[in-house]
Design an enzyme around this catalytic site. Structure first.
Site, PDB file in Angstrom:
ATOM      1  N   LYS A  15      17.164  20.139 -11.210  1.00  0.00           N
ATOM      2  CA  LYS A  15      16.414  18.802 -11.702  1.00  0.00           C
ATOM      3  C   LYS A  15      17.082  17.801 -12.302  1.00  0.00           C
ATOM      4  CE  LYS A  15      11.977  19.271 -11.806  1.00  0.00           C
ATOM      5  NZ  LYS A  15      11.097  18.399 -11.581  1.00  0.00           N
ATOM      6  N   SER A  19      15.868  20.343 -16.489  1.00  0.00           N
ATOM      7  CA  SER A  19      14.688  21.226 -16.818  1.00  0.00           C
ATOM      8  C   SER A  19      15.219  22.424 -17.437  1.00  0.00           C
ATOM      9  CB  SER A  19      13.918  21.220 -15.260  1.00  0.00           C
ATOM     10  OG  SER A  19      13.259  22.659 -15.419  1.00  0.00           O
ATOM     11  N   GLU A  39       9.141   7.557 -17.085  1.00  0.00           N
ATOM     12  CA  GLU A  39       7.773   8.176 -17.360  1.00  0.00           C
ATOM     13  C   GLU A  39       7.107   7.840 -18.540  1.00  0.00           C
ATOM     14  OE1 GLU A  39       8.210  12.143 -14.236  1.00  0.00           O
ATOM     15  OE2 GLU A  39       8.918  12.231 -16.277  1.00  0.00           O
ATOM     16  N   HIS A  82       0.783  -1.166  -0.073  1.00  0.00           N
ATOM     17  CA  HIS A  82       0.063   0.067   0.081  1.00  0.00           C
ATOM     18  C   HIS A  82       0.857   1.382  -0.043  1.00  0.00           C
ATOM     19  CE1 HIS A  82      -3.301  -2.769   1.215  1.00  0.00           C
ATOM     20  NE2 HIS A  82      -2.490  -3.371   1.995  1.00  0.00           N
TER      21      HIS A  82
END
Ligand code: ARG
Length: 431
Positions: free
Chosen positions: A277, A271, A284, A150
């Protein structure tokens, strides 16, 4: 269109609008190699039943082998391309090649030849990723990290054990591609348009000459069956789902919050605005392509489900989902393999998180149970005294290493087990 496959009964040319809709050459030229391979085998079969003599066969084979891979051109489909090019090279004899054959059994055969290669590629790329994971598993068989259920810290596991969970998924994927090939290993050539071919050819020998195990048993099914393609897309969709879960885990592991691992620079993006970043675009996109892969499968099943027997032109649209899926697999898997091989672990941080209070609760309850208390009661006591966990752990001799070592039954996370499992996985992936 230099050489038309049909049109004798029509007056005038087809409308450009029909051509735009109907022509498939822009995409089905990807079947070129398979179309030539199938045509060579068919030409040989035509000798066997007396349609071609040896000299004609030589001319046809010579012609077929000299056809250049298609780029662009004004052709209806890849079959028209091959026939037109053959005509350019050897003249009207080219017209004999289509004797007893239909584009329906031809395209079904081409597609199966193509799919066999696509499955083989998927197997190779999947094996490479599984091997990279098994390698990481043997290196970090003993590196503790928190295990989650979970998305909550549950019990400590080792990084190697996590790696091997994905090896198991990929092993099943390998199996699915292999059984897709085994089930689809029947050659439709010789099914004609739908009713069979009038030529006396040995279809089984023809099938074997093309590398198939046998010939399809029913000509109607032979030209309309696309189960093999559905099996491929289904195996691919599940493989992509596994990759997506792997990606999801790694996005979390490499997040600023968890910080268990860092992506190799070559597999991360920056980025344009935020200088600090280091983004997990590869992971993704893996999730994104998994979504598409599932879409390819459902779209394909929807295409098939209402089709009356036998061939229908809807089936021309069976190809692009397959071509796209093959490209995704060929791009994604090597990228993930490189990413997995280059992932750096922050083992101290993983160990510190794995030794956190929450993660020892179950082991403390186990220790109370081992001392004779019914487990339900031990569970209740621990859950009422969570603040006391560190001292309870001390009292009962519960340590991180001990917790891991005790999970030593087959399939468990004990470092010794994981080491052995990683070794076995590496061995089995070699063959
Ligand atoms: N381009 C067609 C396809 O991919 C080839 C088969 C055409 N057959 C026909 N009966 N029109 O499905």
């Amino acid at each position: 269109m230099t050489q038309k496959l049909w049109g004798g009964r029509f007056e005038g040319e087809p409308s450009p609008l029909l051509r735009r809709l109907n022509d498939s050459f822009a995409f089905d030229r990807e079947l070129f190699d398979d179309d030539v391979e199938g045509s060579i085998a068919w030409a040989r079969a035509l000798v066997e039943c007396g349609v071609l003599n040896d000299a004609e066969l030589d001319l046809i084979l010579g012609g077929l082998m000299r056809i250049e891979s298609p780029s662009d051109g004004d052709f209806e489909d890849v079959h028209s391309y091959v026939e037109a090019k053959l005509y350019e090279r050897i003249g009207p004899l080219a017209g004999k090649l289509h004797t007893g054959r239909s584009r329906n059994d031809q395209v079904a055969t081409d597609l199966k030849l193509w799919l066999k290669r696509a499955c083989e590629e998927a197997v190779n790329a999947t094996t490479a990723l599984a091997a990279a994971l098994a390698h990481r598993a043997s290196e970090d068989a003993a590196a503790p990290m928190p295990g989650y259920t979970h998305s909550k810290q549950a019990e400590p596991i080792t990084f190697g054990h996590w790696c091997l969970a994905y090896v198991e998924m990929l092993r099943r994927d390998l199996d699915r591609f292999a059984s897709a090939v085994a089930r689809g290993d029947e050659c439709p050539l010789g099914s004609g348009a739908l009713a069979g071919t009038p030529l006396a050819i040995d279809r089984d020998a023809l099938a074997r000459s093309l590398g198939f195990a046998r010939a399809t048993a029913n000509s109607i099914d032979g030209v309309s069956d696309r189960d093999f393609a559905a099996d491929y897309l289904s195996a691919a969709a599940l493989l992509l789902s596994h990759l997506s879960r792997l990606a999801e885990d790694l996005i979390f592991f490499t997040s600023d919050e968890a910080g268990y691992a860092e992506l190799p620079d070559a597999m991360a993006t920056g980025s344009s605005r935020m200088p600090q970043k280091k983004n997990p675009d590869v992971l993704e996109l893996t999730r994104g392509y998994a979504a598409r892969g599932i879409g390819e499968l459902t779209g394909f099943l929807a295409l098939l489900k209402g089709l009356p027997l036998a061939y229908d032109k809807d089936l021309q649209l069976d190809k692009e989902p397959l071509f796209r899926t093959r490209r995704v697999i060929a791009t994604l898997l090597p990228a993930l393999t490189e990413l997995m091989a280059g992932l750096t672990l922050d083992r101290d941080r993983m160990r510190a998180a794995a030794g956190g209070d929450a993660l020892i609760a179950t082991a403390v309850a186990d220790a109370l149970a081992a001392a004779g208390m019914p487990f339900r009661e031990a569970h209740d006591q621990v859950s009422r005294n969570l603040a006391e966990l560190p001292s309870l752990a001390k009292k009962h001799g519960v340590t991180l290493e001990g917790m891991l070592a005790r999970k030593n039954t087959y399939g468990g996370t004990a470092p010794e087990r994981v080491k052995a499992a990683a070794l076995a996985a590496k061995e089995s992936l070699k063959s």
